[in-house]
Design a protein around this motif. Structure first.
Motif, PDB file in Angstrom:
ATOM      1  N   GLN A   1      10.315  -2.840  -8.974  1.00  0.00           N
ATOM      2  CA  GLN A   1      11.625  -3.464  -8.818  1.00  0.00           C
ATOM      3  C   GLN A   1      12.408  -2.939  -7.620  1.00  0.00           C
ATOM      4  O   GLN A   1      13.167  -3.683  -7.013  1.00  0.00           O
ATOM      5  CB  GLN A   1      12.459  -3.248 -10.078  1.00  0.00           C
ATOM      6  CG  GLN A   1      12.021  -4.103 -11.225  1.00  0.00           C
ATOM      7  CD  GLN A   1      12.930  -3.938 -12.436  1.00  0.00           C
ATOM      8  OE1 GLN A   1      13.666  -2.966 -12.546  1.00  0.00           O
ATOM      9  NE2 GLN A   1      12.862  -4.891 -13.337  1.00  0.00           N
ATOM     10  N   PHE A   2      12.253  -1.679  -7.296  1.00  0.00           N
ATOM     11  CA  PHE A   2      13.134  -1.086  -6.298  1.00  0.00           C
ATOM     12  C   PHE A   2      12.431  -0.651  -5.020  1.00  0.00           C
ATOM     13  O   PHE A   2      13.061  -0.031  -4.170  1.00  0.00           O
ATOM     14  CB  PHE A   2      13.883   0.105  -6.911  1.00  0.00           C
ATOM     15  CG  PHE A   2      14.774  -0.303  -8.051  1.00  0.00           C
ATOM     16  CD1 PHE A   2      15.898  -1.059  -7.831  1.00  0.00           C
ATOM     17  CD2 PHE A   2      14.443   0.043  -9.349  1.00  0.00           C
ATOM     18  CE1 PHE A   2      16.712  -1.456  -8.876  1.00  0.00           C
ATOM     19  CE2 PHE A   2      15.245  -0.346 -10.403  1.00  0.00           C
ATOM     20  CZ  PHE A   2      16.383  -1.089 -10.169  1.00  0.00           C
ATOM     21  N   ASP A   3      11.167  -0.977  -4.849  1.00  0.00           N
ATOM     22  CA  ASP A   3      10.479  -0.613  -3.618  1.00  0.00           C
ATOM     23  C   ASP A   3      10.868  -1.599  -2.526  1.00  0.00           C
ATOM     24  O   ASP A   3      11.029  -2.793  -2.761  1.00  0.00           O
ATOM     25  CB  ASP A   3       8.965  -0.643  -3.832  1.00  0.00           C
ATOM     26  CG  ASP A   3       8.208   0.039  -2.710  1.00  0.00           C
ATOM     27  OD1 ASP A   3       8.825   0.833  -1.978  1.00  0.00           O
ATOM     28  OD2 ASP A   3       7.000  -0.214  -2.574  1.00  0.00           O
ATOM     29  N   ALA A   4      11.020  -1.094  -1.326  1.00  0.00           N
ATOM     30  CA  ALA A   4      11.369  -1.938  -0.190  1.00  0.00           C
ATOM     31  C   ALA A   4      10.167  -2.803   0.194  1.00  0.00           C
ATOM     32  O   ALA A   4       9.045  -2.303   0.275  1.00  0.00           O
ATOM     33  CB  ALA A   4      11.789  -1.073   0.985  1.00  0.00           C
ATOM     34  N   PRO A   5      10.371  -4.096   0.427  1.00  0.00           N
ATOM     35  CA  PRO A   5       9.241  -4.986   0.752  1.00  0.00           C
ATOM     36  C   PRO A   5       8.497  -4.573   2.013  1.00  0.00           C
ATOM     37  O   PRO A   5       7.294  -4.774   2.114  1.00  0.00           O
ATOM     38  CB  PRO A   5       9.894  -6.358   0.945  1.00  0.00           C
ATOM     39  CG  PRO A   5      11.255  -6.267   0.394  1.00  0.00           C
ATOM     40  CD  PRO A   5      11.632  -4.825   0.357  1.00  0.00           C
TER      41      PRO A   5
END
Length: 52
Positions: free
Chosen positions: A39-43
């Motif tokens: 959910q919170f990882d940078a693309p």
């Protein structure tokens, strides 16, 4: 008197019960870490198959 009979049973199965609880907590923490990472990882930091 009833507790006298249960104490031996608890002593015999305490290790397996503790191991099962520890495994459950570990599995939950691994699952929460995966959800958090997804959910919170940078693309732009993704390591998916489309990244070179």
């Amino acid at each position: 008197m009833r507790d006298d009979f249960l104490t031996q049973s608890w002593a015999n199965s305490h290790t397996s019960f503790s191991r099962a609880v520890a495994d459950l907590i570990h599995a939950a923490s691994v699952g929460f870490a995966r959800v958090n990472r997804k959910q919170f990882d940078a693309p732009w930091r993704s390591r998916g198959p489309h990244c070179g």
